[in-house]
Scaffold this active site. Structure first.
Site, mmCIF file in Angstrom:
data_model
loop_
_atom_site.group_PDB
_atom_site.id
_atom_site.type_symbol
_atom_site.label_atom_id
_atom_site.label_comp_id
_atom_site.label_asym_id
_atom_site.label_seq_id
_atom_site.Cartn_x
_atom_site.Cartn_y
_atom_site.Cartn_z
ATOM 1 N N SER A 131 29.389 -46.441 133.021
ATOM 2 C CA SER A 131 29.547 -46.814 131.513
ATOM 3 C C SER A 131 30.826 -47.349 131.541
ATOM 4 C CB SER A 131 29.206 -45.647 130.780
ATOM 5 O OG SER A 131 28.012 -45.217 130.608
ATOM 6 N N ALA A 145 31.019 -42.744 134.689
ATOM 7 C CA ALA A 145 31.868 -42.074 133.712
ATOM 8 C C ALA A 145 31.312 -40.489 133.946
ATOM 9 C CB ALA A 145 31.600 -42.805 132.461
ATOM 10 N N MET A 157 25.160 -38.274 134.013
ATOM 11 C CA MET A 157 23.688 -38.257 134.033
ATOM 12 C C MET A 157 23.280 -39.463 134.964
ATOM 13 S SD MET A 157 23.807 -38.444 129.780
ATOM 14 C CE MET A 157 24.784 -37.255 128.973
ATOM 15 N N SER A 158 23.849 -39.603 136.139
ATOM 16 C CA SER A 158 23.356 -40.784 137.084
ATOM 17 C C SER A 158 23.836 -40.436 138.457
ATOM 18 C CB SER A 158 24.336 -42.056 136.443
ATOM 19 O OG SER A 158 25.438 -41.835 136.563
ATOM 20 N N ASN A 210 36.009 -37.678 129.576
ATOM 21 C CA ASN A 210 36.128 -36.750 128.657
ATOM 22 C C ASN A 210 36.141 -35.303 129.282
ATOM 23 O OD1 ASN A 210 32.881 -37.354 129.319
ATOM 24 N ND2 ASN A 210 33.270 -35.207 128.023
#
Length: 307
Positions: free
Chosen positions: A51, A134, A237-238, A261
């Protein structure tokens, strides 16, 4: 065809799609041959952009680009920050193919679709895969903008049986029970850390454990605390399904997480994670990651020796 008959046909197509457990070897081969027929590039390195990190693809010279929607059997990317293009070209003299955007289980895709491009890359001659993502920083020493070289992973969906290798094994790709203890090659990790120091980013480059979750919601405070207690330094998530399939194919893997983050670990905090924050952090730190990958490719020889 009458409207009722057309709708019946669409329902039948959907039913067959829902009951499938994977692509056939011939479908992978068809996609690979289609791509090779459309370009003279013969990449040995594949780069997968997470991302907000699609700018890596723009670094390639002599580009030949394809929209995912034009490539036979390719899924479509639906996530903001993922352009949905496959770019062939050269970066620092190395023939590369770059995915500007990946696929995720939370988009509704089964993992055999999420990982489809990796096996296609294998069939077109790719030997090394560089995966970027990310991620949220669980390690409290990590700062937004840091790069974590992935040394290992925790596959939480895998604990529940969600694995891209589920179903009949295709021996032409790899063995039924591939090892994952060496998923992230030590030589490539060592090189990435050394290049980061050479570029003057020793304060920003880390090495740690990535934990993959299903998403699309961000994690609760209790979940972040739990994952951190397991030894995870970053969460996303990947990436992990792609790593599993890449290693099944015998590809070398380097994974890197951009910490976009800090995971919320304090119940008194007013902070919340959001995708816009992720994209902005990716934009702010993209140049560092681009320099790192570009310099890495100078040092990865076509025969996969690392100097």
């Amino acid at each position: 065809m009458s409207p009722p008959a057309a709708e019946t046909q669409r329902q039948e197509v959907r039913r067959k799609e829902e009951t499938r457990t994977g692509y056939t070897y011939e479908e992978y081969k068809h996609s690979a041959e289609w791509l090779l027929s459309k370009t003279e590039h013969r990449p040995t390195v594949a780069i997968v952009c997470g991302s907000g990190l699609g700018g890596l693809g723009e670094l390639l010279k002599d580009q030949v680009a394809f929209n995912y929607s034009d490539i036979p059997n390719f899924p479509h990317s639906t996530v903001p920050g993922h352009a949905g293009r496959l770019i062939f070209g050269n970066l620092n003299g190395k023939p590369c193919v770059c995915m500007q955007g990946r696929f995720h289980a939370y988009e509704g895709y089964p993992l055999w679709k999420v990982t489809f491009p990796i096996r296609v890359f294998h069939l077109i001659g790719v030997e090394t895969v560089i995966l970027t993502n990310a991620a949220g920083g669980l390690n409290q020493d990590y700062k937004v903008g840091d790069i974590m070289v992935i040394m290992d992973h925790i596959n939480m969906p895998g604990f529940a049986g969600q694995n891209p290798l589920t179903g009949p094994n295709e021996e032409r790709f790899g063995p039924r029970f591939p090892a994952m203890s060496d998923a992230y090659e030590k030589g490539l990790r060592k090189l990435a850390l050394a290049v980061g120091e050479e570029l003057g980013f020793s304060e920003k480059i880390r090495e740690g454990v990535y934990c993959s979750l299903g998403g699309p919601n961000f994690e609760t405070i209790a979940e972040c605390r739990f994952l951190n207690s397991l030894g995870a330094d970053a969460v996303g998530m990947s990436t992990v399904p792609e790593v599993i399939v890449a290693r099944h194919c015998g590809l070398r893997v380097l994974g890197m997480s951009l910490i976009t983050n800090k995971a919320v670990m304090d119940y008194n905090s007013e902070a919340t994670a959001n995708h816009e924050e992720v994209l902005q952090a990716g934009k702010d730190s993209a140049k560092f990651l681009e320099k790192l990958v570009s310099r890495l490719l100078q040092r990865i020889e076509l025969n996969n020796n690392v100097f």
